[in-house]
Design a protein around this motif. Structure first.
Motif, PDB file in Angstrom:
ATOM      1  N   VAL A   1       0.884  -1.124   0.111  1.00 39.32           N
ATOM      2  CA  VAL A   1       0.049  -0.079  -0.135  1.00 39.32           C
ATOM      3  C   VAL A   1       0.894   1.328   0.030  1.00 39.32           C
ATOM      4  CG1 VAL A   1      -0.282   0.035   2.731  1.00 39.32           C
ATOM      5  CG2 VAL A   1      -1.791   1.217   1.162  1.00 39.32           C
ATOM      6  N   GLN A   2       0.445   2.227  -0.774  1.00 36.69           N
ATOM      7  CA  GLN A   2       1.177   3.676  -0.860  1.00 36.69           C
ATOM      8  C   GLN A   2       0.271   4.452   0.138  1.00 36.69           C
ATOM      9  OE1 GLN A   2       0.809   3.135  -5.197  1.00 36.69           O
ATOM     10  NE2 GLN A   2       2.875   4.089  -5.032  1.00 36.69           N
ATOM     11  N   LEU A   3       0.904   5.120   1.077  1.00 36.83           N
ATOM     12  CA  LEU A   3       0.360   5.771   2.207  1.00 36.83           C
ATOM     13  C   LEU A   3       0.625   7.442   1.675  1.00 36.83           C
ATOM     14  CD1 LEU A   3       1.369   4.332   5.508  1.00 36.83           C
ATOM     15  CD2 LEU A   3      -0.791   3.858   4.385  1.00 36.83           C
ATOM     16  N   VAL A   4      -0.553   8.092   2.038  1.00 34.01           N
ATOM     17  CA  VAL A   4      -0.405   9.555   1.674  1.00 34.01           C
ATOM     18  C   VAL A   4      -0.887  10.352   3.056  1.00 34.01           C
ATOM     19  CG1 VAL A   4      -0.693  11.612   0.229  1.00 34.01           C
ATOM     20  CG2 VAL A   4      -0.651   9.240  -0.811  1.00 34.01           C
ATOM     21  N   GLY A   5      -0.027  11.113   3.588  1.00 32.80           N
ATOM     22  CA  GLY A   5      -0.572  11.561   4.946  1.00 32.80           C
ATOM     23  C   GLY A   5      -0.462  13.285   4.589  1.00 32.80           C
TER      24      GLY A   5
ATOM     25  N   ALA B   1       0.400   8.521   9.162  1.00 31.81           N
ATOM     26  CA  ALA B   1       1.175   7.964   8.040  1.00 31.81           C
ATOM     27  C   ALA B   1       2.692   7.318   8.557  1.00 31.81           C
ATOM     28  CB  ALA B   1       1.462   8.596   6.754  1.00 31.81           C
ATOM     29  N   LEU B   2       3.489   8.114   9.202  1.00 30.04           N
ATOM     30  CA  LEU B   2       4.842   7.837   9.502  1.00 30.04           C
ATOM     31  C   LEU B   2       4.586   6.606  10.500  1.00 30.04           C
ATOM     32  CD1 LEU B   2       6.439  11.371  10.410  1.00 30.04           C
ATOM     33  CD2 LEU B   2       7.257   9.414   8.758  1.00 30.04           C
ATOM     34  N   GLU B   3       3.672   6.746  11.390  1.00 38.50           N
ATOM     35  CA  GLU B   3       3.496   5.582  12.453  1.00 38.50           C
ATOM     36  C   GLU B   3       2.982   4.303  12.045  1.00 38.50           C
ATOM     37  OE1 GLU B   3       3.014   3.350  16.020  1.00 38.50           O
ATOM     38  OE2 GLU B   3       4.240   5.376  15.492  1.00 38.50           O
ATOM     39  N   LEU B   4       2.269   4.202  10.884  1.00 36.81           N
ATOM     40  CA  LEU B   4       1.722   3.322   9.852  1.00 36.81           C
ATOM     41  C   LEU B   4       3.079   2.583   9.162  1.00 36.81           C
ATOM     42  CD1 LEU B   4      -1.599   4.238   8.801  1.00 36.81           C
ATOM     43  CD2 LEU B   4      -1.133   2.595  10.443  1.00 36.81           C
ATOM     44  N   ALA B   5       4.208   3.420   8.781  1.00 34.12           N
ATOM     45  CA  ALA B   5       5.125   3.297   7.919  1.00 34.12           C
ATOM     46  C   ALA B   5       5.941   2.480   8.843  1.00 34.12           C
ATOM     47  CB  ALA B   5       5.713   4.200   7.447  1.00 34.12           C
ATOM     48  N   ARG B   6       6.174   2.951  10.111  1.00 33.39           N
ATOM     49  CA  ARG B   6       7.025   2.457  11.196  1.00 33.39           C
ATOM     50  C   ARG B   6       6.548   0.668  11.498  1.00 33.39           C
ATOM     51  NH1 ARG B   6       7.621   1.420  16.327  1.00 33.39           N
ATOM     52  NH2 ARG B   6       5.484   1.821  16.976  1.00 33.39           N
ATOM     53  N   ARG B   7       5.186   0.736  11.815  1.00 35.74           N
ATOM     54  CA  ARG B   7       4.636  -0.478  12.073  1.00 35.74           C
ATOM     55  C   ARG B   7       4.450  -1.454  10.982  1.00 35.74           C
ATOM     56  NH1 ARG B   7      -0.883   0.681  15.492  1.00 35.74           N
ATOM     57  NH2 ARG B   7      -0.049   2.326  16.827  1.00 35.74           N
TER      58      ARG B   7
ATOM     59  N   GLN C   1       7.013  -3.949   5.937  1.00 34.98           N
ATOM     60  CA  GLN C   1       6.945  -4.973   4.932  1.00 34.98           C
ATOM     61  C   GLN C   1       5.689  -4.481   4.019  1.00 34.98           C
ATOM     62  OE1 GLN C   1       9.438  -7.006   4.255  1.00 34.98           O
ATOM     63  NE2 GLN C   1      10.128  -6.043   6.230  1.00 34.98           N
ATOM     64  N   GLN C   2       4.626  -3.842   4.495  1.00 35.13           N
ATOM     65  CA  GLN C   2       3.467  -3.853   3.504  1.00 35.13           C
ATOM     66  C   GLN C   2       3.357  -2.278   2.980  1.00 35.13           C
ATOM     67  OE1 GLN C   2      -0.027  -4.948   5.403  1.00 35.13           O
ATOM     68  NE2 GLN C   2      -1.146  -4.813   3.355  1.00 35.13           N
ATOM     69  N   VAL C   3       4.053  -1.202   3.712  1.00 36.36           N
ATOM     70  CA  VAL C   3       3.900  -0.029   3.124  1.00 36.36           C
ATOM     71  C   VAL C   3       4.968   0.158   2.078  1.00 36.36           C
ATOM     72  CG1 VAL C   3       4.299   2.622   3.582  1.00 36.36           C
ATOM     73  CG2 VAL C   3       3.068   0.945   5.043  1.00 36.36           C
ATOM     74  N   SER C   4       4.718   0.225   0.498  1.00 38.48           N
ATOM     75  CA  SER C   4       5.727   0.306  -0.192  1.00 38.48           C
ATOM     76  C   SER C   4       6.281   1.834  -0.500  1.00 38.48           C
ATOM     77  CB  SER C   4       5.163  -0.237  -1.548  1.00 38.48           C
ATOM     78  OG  SER C   4       3.910   0.520  -2.190  1.00 38.48           O
TER      79      SER C   4
ATOM     80  N   LEU D   1      13.517   4.674   7.908  1.00 37.06           N
ATOM     81  CA  LEU D   1      12.115   4.130   7.208  1.00 37.06           C
ATOM     82  C   LEU D   1      12.620   3.094   5.855  1.00 37.06           C
ATOM     83  CD1 LEU D   1      10.239   7.383   6.799  1.00 37.06           C
ATOM     84  CD2 LEU D   1       9.606   5.562   8.396  1.00 37.06           C
ATOM     85  N   ALA D   2      11.965   2.058   5.856  1.00 30.38           N
ATOM     86  CA  ALA D   2      12.381   1.098   4.863  1.00 30.38           C
ATOM     87  C   ALA D   2      11.832   1.360   3.518  1.00 30.38           C
ATOM     88  CB  ALA D   2      11.846  -0.350   5.635  1.00 30.38           C
ATOM     89  N   MET D   3      11.102   2.292   3.496  1.00 27.54           N
ATOM     90  CA  MET D   3      10.480   2.486   1.893  1.00 27.54           C
ATOM     91  C   MET D   3      10.847   3.876   1.328  1.00 27.54           C
ATOM     92  SD  MET D   3       8.559   3.301   4.551  1.00 27.54           S
ATOM     93  CE  MET D   3       7.784   1.951   5.272  1.00 27.54           C
ATOM     94  N   PRO D   4      10.578   3.950  -0.054  1.00 30.80           N
ATOM     95  CA  PRO D   4      10.942   5.378  -0.417  1.00 30.80           C
ATOM     96  C   PRO D   4       9.958   6.449   0.078  1.00 30.80           C
ATOM     97  CG  PRO D   4      10.433   3.659  -2.139  1.00 30.80           C
ATOM     98  CD  PRO D   4      10.333   3.003  -0.821  1.00 30.80           C
ATOM     99  N   VAL D   5      10.322   7.790   0.119  1.00 33.91           N
ATOM    100  CA  VAL D   5       9.453   8.712   0.672  1.00 33.91           C
ATOM    101  C   VAL D   5       9.592   9.785  -0.291  1.00 33.91           C
ATOM    102  CG1 VAL D   5       9.098  10.089   2.614  1.00 33.91           C
ATOM    103  CG2 VAL D   5      10.151   7.882   2.997  1.00 33.91           C
ATOM    104  N   ALA D   6       8.468  10.568  -0.443  1.00 35.67           N
ATOM    105  CA  ALA D   6       8.377  11.731  -1.276  1.00 35.67           C
ATOM    106  C   ALA D   6       7.851  12.909  -0.185  1.00 35.67           C
ATOM    107  CB  ALA D   6       7.760  11.782  -2.598  1.00 35.67           C
TER     108      ALA D   6
END
Length: 316
Positions: A131-135, A143-149, A152-155, A252-257
């Motif tokens: 899933v791609q998160l936009v906060g 969104a940052l807390e979800l990305a931390r948790r 493996q799922q937040v791409s 963070l384990a995923m790309p960020v913009a």
């Protein structure tokens, strides 16, 4: 003849009733119209039962998964309406009302962790795969807390007008001085229509110049009956700021913009520049953009998001 007259009178009466409703309760009518528009675009209203409440969300489309998280005020459709309608063409889009906003509610103590718990439950229930998160603003913290948790799922993570881990006490004091208020609760949880006008001016919304009756309606619709919970949310964010920032500072384990408006009065552009530098992330600046980018600068925001979500090189 009576039947023929009814054929003309009934639609006319319905139109007059709608106009009267819009004049007396513009927020309720506007909310109905936005949701009707989004339903035509392909979204459906859904609810997820939680242990101590219920999360309302809109869902639509097919393709890669995108979760849009609104900021502190309004709700999902009010914040993301036009952007949602554009993204649904290529993506499976979910847009929740955060707890204590819109149609969502909970009996638990208001907190950032409660918001993340609810959205984590939504992801697990409705999203299979990445899933791609936009906060946006406050939603960026969620969104940052979800990305931390869920590394493996937040791409991908897109932070929009949200200071994240670079926000300092000095930044907070500068904001309060600009707004001429004593606390964040006073700014973001208005106690009356005048408070709504002040907040709208700070976020760059045209509603700042709205007539008194409309400001009163907005205050009654969005703030009056939920003010205690919203104040508690804002107080919790402030009192636990150090703990939140320490947790967010983990790699963070995923790309960020990062997306920001050049004229943001809530979190000025230099905060976005600091955040992008810390995260080694591209910073997409929307020229003239204010804090409520998806509302007032929807076309530019949608274009920036489409580039990021589709993997194109964003224009920095």
């Amino acid at each position: 003849m009576i039947t023929a007259m009814n054929a003309y009178l009934i639609p006319l009466l319905l139109v007059l009733a709608a106009v009267l409703l819009a004049c007396c309760f513009p927020s309720a009518t506007g909310q109905y119209m936005v949701r009707a528009y989004l339903r035509l675009a392909g979204f459906r209203s859904r609810r997820l039962r939680l242990e101590q409440g219920e999360l309302a969300f809109l869902e639509g489309g097919q393709g890669s998964n995108v979760l849009l998280i609104h900021g502190f005020g309004g709700d999902g459709p009010a914040s993301w309406g036009r952007v949602m309608a554009g993204l649904i063409r290529r993506h499976h889009v979910l847009v929740p009302d955060l707890l204590w906003f819109g149609r969502s509610h909970a009996a638990s103590a208001p907190s950032l962790m409660a918001q993340a718990d609810a959205l984590e439950a939504l992801i697990r229930a409705r999203i299979a795969g990445p899933v791609q998160l936009v906060g946006l603003s406050y939603g960026g913290f969620v969104a940052l807390e979800l990305a931390r948790r869920l590394p493996q799922q937040v791409s991908q993570l897109v932070i929009m007008a949200s200071p994240g881990m670079v926000y300092t006490p000095e930044d907070q004091q500068d904001l309060l001085a600009r707004a001429r208020v004593a606390s964040a609760e006073q700014l973001f949880v208005p106690a009356d229509p005048q408070g709504v006008a002040r907040m709208m001016a700070m976020v760059g919304s045209p509603l700042a110049r709205a007539p008194q009756f409309l400001l009163k309606d907005v205050w009654q619709f969005y703030y009056r009956d939920r003010a205690p919970q919203l104040r508690a949310l804002m107080q919790e964010l402030a009192t636990r700021q150090e703990q939140h920032l320490e947790r967010f500072s983990q790699p963070l384990a995923m790309p960020v913009a990062v997306i920001w408006g050049s004229q943001d009065e809530i979190f000025p552009l230099d905060i976005g520049q600091r955040l992008a530098l810390l995260l080694d992330a591209p910073l997409i600046t929307i020229d003239g953009g204010t804090h409520v980018l998806p509302v007032v600068f929807a076309v530019q925001t949608l274009a920036a998001l489409q580039d990021i979500l589709q993997g194109n090189s964003p224009q920095v």
